[in-house]
Scaffold this active site. Sequence first.
Site, PDB file in Angstrom:
ATOM      1  N   TRP A 273       0.620  -1.143   0.012  1.00 20.79           N
ATOM      2  CA  TRP A 273      -0.433  -0.131  -0.170  1.00 20.79           C
ATOM      3  C   TRP A 273       0.689   1.398  -0.101  1.00 20.79           C
ATOM      4  CZ3 TRP A 273      -1.362   2.702   4.427  1.00 20.79           C
ATOM      5  CH2 TRP A 273      -0.797   2.882   5.800  1.00 20.79           C
ATOM      6  N   ASP A 274       1.781   0.965   0.255  1.00 23.80           N
ATOM      7  CA  ASP A 274       3.136   1.960   0.516  1.00 23.80           C
ATOM      8  C   ASP A 274       2.988   3.211  -0.789  1.00 23.80           C
ATOM      9  OD1 ASP A 274       4.190  -0.252   1.719  1.00 23.80           O
ATOM     10  OD2 ASP A 274       5.933   0.391   1.976  1.00 23.80           O
TER      11      ASP A 274
ATOM     12  N   GLU B 254       0.908  -2.309  12.794  1.00 25.09           N
ATOM     13  CA  GLU B 254       1.459  -4.258  12.234  1.00 25.09           C
ATOM     14  C   GLU B 254       1.623  -4.479  13.918  1.00 25.09           C
ATOM     15  OE1 GLU B 254       3.815  -4.832   9.445  1.00 25.09           O
ATOM     16  OE2 GLU B 254       2.669  -3.823   7.861  1.00 25.09           O
TER      17      GLU B 254
ATOM     18  N   LYS C  21       3.175   0.550  15.930  1.00 26.35           N
ATOM     19  CA  LYS C  21       4.365  -0.101  15.526  1.00 26.35           C
ATOM     20  C   LYS C  21       4.113   2.016  14.209  1.00 26.35           C
ATOM     21  CE  LYS C  21       6.037  -2.983  11.317  1.00 26.35           C
ATOM     22  NZ  LYS C  21       6.245  -3.483  10.515  1.00 26.35           N
ATOM     23  N   GLN C  22       3.285   2.050  13.798  1.00 27.09           N
ATOM     24  CA  GLN C  22       3.215   3.476  13.527  1.00 27.09           C
ATOM     25  C   GLN C  22       1.731   3.946  12.996  1.00 27.09           C
ATOM     26  OE1 GLN C  22       2.877  -0.611  10.375  1.00 27.09           O
ATOM     27  NE2 GLN C  22       3.009   1.056   8.402  1.00 27.09           N
TER      28      GLN C  22
HETATM   29  C1  BGC Z   1       5.058  -1.090   7.149  1.00 28.19           C
HETATM   30  C2  BGC Z   1       3.928  -1.615   6.257  1.00 28.19           C
HETATM   31  C3  BGC Z   1       4.449  -1.183   5.120  1.00 28.19           C
HETATM   32  C4  BGC Z   1       5.670  -2.050   4.799  1.00 28.19           C
HETATM   33  C5  BGC Z   1       6.879  -2.301   3.923  1.00 28.19           C
HETATM   34  C6  BGC Z   1       6.066  -2.471   7.066  1.00 28.19           C
HETATM   35  O1  BGC Z   1       7.695  -1.670   8.171  1.00 28.19           O
HETATM   36  O2  BGC Z   1       4.510  -1.832   9.167  1.00 28.19           O
HETATM   37  O3  BGC Z   1       3.188  -0.539   6.552  1.00 28.19           O
HETATM   38  O4  BGC Z   1       3.797  -1.629   3.943  1.00 28.19           O
HETATM   39  O5  BGC Z   1       6.688  -1.943   6.125  1.00 28.19           O
HETATM   40  O6  BGC Z   1       7.503  -0.675   3.697  1.00 28.19           O
END
Ligand code: BGC
Length: 760
Positions: free
Chosen positions: A354-355, A481, A593-594
């Site tokens: 999804w980035d 996550e 985490k984010q």
């Molecule tokens: C993040 C995801 C991201 C992925 C790839 C993971 O560490 O939690 O949101 O899509 O990295 O960048």
Amino acid sequence: MSWTIQSYSTDVEKLLLEESLFFTGNGYIGVRGNLEENNLHPPNTIRGAYVNGFYDDVPISYGEKMYAFPETQQKSLNITDTQTMEIWLGEGEWREKFSLQEGKVISYVRSLYVDKGYTERNIQWQSLSGHEIIINIKRLASFTTKNLFVQCMTLKPISGDIPIQVVSKLDGNVHNFIDPTDPRVGHDGEKRLAITRMEHVDDANYIELQTSKSNLSVATLTDLSVDNSDVSYEYSKDDTSFTTTATFLLTETTKIEKRTFFADSIRYDHLANTLVNLKSELASTSFEKIKNEQQTYLLDFWSRADICIKGDRKLQKAIRFNLFHILQSTGQDGISNIAAKGLSGEGYEGHYFWDTEIYLLPIFIMTDPDVAKKLLLYRYSILSHAKERAIEMGHKQGALFPWRTISGTECSSFFPAGTAQYHISADIAHSYIQYYLATNDLKFMKRAGAEVLIETARLWIDAGHYYDNSFRIDAVTGPDEYTCIVNNNYYTNVMAKQNLQWAVKVCHLLQKSDETFWEAFKERLTITEKELISFKCAAESMYLPIDKDLYINPQDDTFLQKKKWDFTNVPKEHYPLLLHYHPLTIYRYQVCKQADTVLAHLLIEEEQSEKVMKNSFHYYEKITSHDSSLSSCVFSMMAARIGCLEKAYNYFIQSASLDLDNTQGNTKDGLHMANMGGTWMGIVVGFAGMRLKESGLHFRPQLPKQWEEYSFHLQYQNRILRFTVSKADFHIELLKGSPLSIYVWGKEVIVNKYNAISMS
Ligand code: BGC
């Protein structure tokens, strides 16, 4: 100098990092910045070259395999190694190979010119036996001939004439880098490419490799030419590699050029012919000309995408560095995309996430809609897989896009933080909506967008259900996550709501604008009035959790009931948490985490009051570890949105130099593309406060006190606009197209040619 990134380090650890920082790519090929002299060995080097979207299928082994777990995943492959160009000085027993780790390095600098599109190493070096030489090596992956990678070397003798041998190699014995201790890096060390053809053709070396499972081929053709009349060439070959040795006496500055052409069977039918033809077509084109074309291409890119910051040179450089690498990594052919690490390394195995939609597409939507269209078309090209996956996952209808993929099928083996991230379907829908709002391109919606919106909306109808008069979505994972498989993740619900609303809207648009098309479309997709009503009702009844006491949006139904993570007693070296705690430990706590809910507020602000957005920001800020590189930029943008400018600036600084300063400690595995996109967004969406809405373009411009001014260009509905935010005013120039209304701090402004709005 703000267009040049330089390094003076010959330190082995730094050189490993620079393989990512100085990689060379053009959206089709990516070549890591490995050394021509090839004297470092893993783990001190990750030698690599990649073709965007080229992969093998790799079996996933599970201890306990459950229903609908993917059996294979795609993996981007490290392909033929063409980078080696050893330089040998002297003769007989005095013969010595140039290396930064031996002899005497008199001076050394490596540069990346983001305005010209190439990298360069300049070395003055003395061998142990006293030969002194200046070596200059330029490298570029051509943006105008995407198959071409060039290394152009000049050697200048300093200590009289020097017998020289340049030993150039093309090596088909390649495999991927592995790190069994890091889940973000591959751990399948098997050799996945076998040589199917090796030929010396037309004074060039050709190697064709075939994958073991996906049945794809990649071909590489390379030749070496030395600009010296007394040169003698010797060609040799073993089972897996070619060596071309050029021997000459270096009496004056001499140019040595190595051209390598790449092609793959996903895009081309006759690989050898394609490459031989390309080589001969370019035979009379000098390196200077190729370099000039590269610069012209970049001039055009920067005229659209550059962001100028006055008052902070380091930051200016970092932003251009980030934008350049995004360009180098962006697939522009509709069959490839932007991998999490771009084309710079092997982290996340070359997968698309999804980035792209949330962090990178906004740049292209607003600066180069044609490229945005190509990225969206890639998603359209995998829609049938997404529909099949929805069925496999037990849904009766809809499109469930894979959390990570290359060719379209789900590649995540850890479903709680993979497949469960259903929001990716709404994220993709969101990017089609944003594209439409920026371009008014109904033709494209007819071609692809409308179908994606309908199929993704169908997923929500099937995945969700009504309870207590509201529409709810259970057992999903939001962007964060560290909190998995929850009911009513706020982010997912609010994005699904937008998806459902727009599925209805786009149908009305089609119906109004082209009745014939609409009738055929409706029939092809078997859309009924009843279905559209079901979309509308689900959207209207979508449950968006809110906590009445804290006056925030809880991340999900049970998030706020959990214990808070004890940040004070976690040692620094235990971050990122995912490498030091079992997932269940992490899931039991309020720890993110984010950005999750905070990101939802950034993307869709209409759904909440200012107060809820502010409170939520402050609440989640305290419990977010930012272990994901996708986090700081979002916090920066939302901090700006709620008026915490200093905070916004601090987060922005972290995000802007994340790779240049290797703050996540894993830039060696590749650059963090989403974060790089987040820096463009940090300025345009964050500080300038741009939002694309149905009512038009909205801004809330602010200037961090550290800067004098910043400016950028945007394309909007066939117009080109330039925006400048200074201490005095926010001015807007209409460079192309007809006058329009925009909104600045909620007030309508008619932009004719030039408008200046006071900042006070
Ligand atoms: C993040 C995801 C991201 C992925 C790839 C993971 O560490 O939690 O949101 O899509 O990295 O960048």
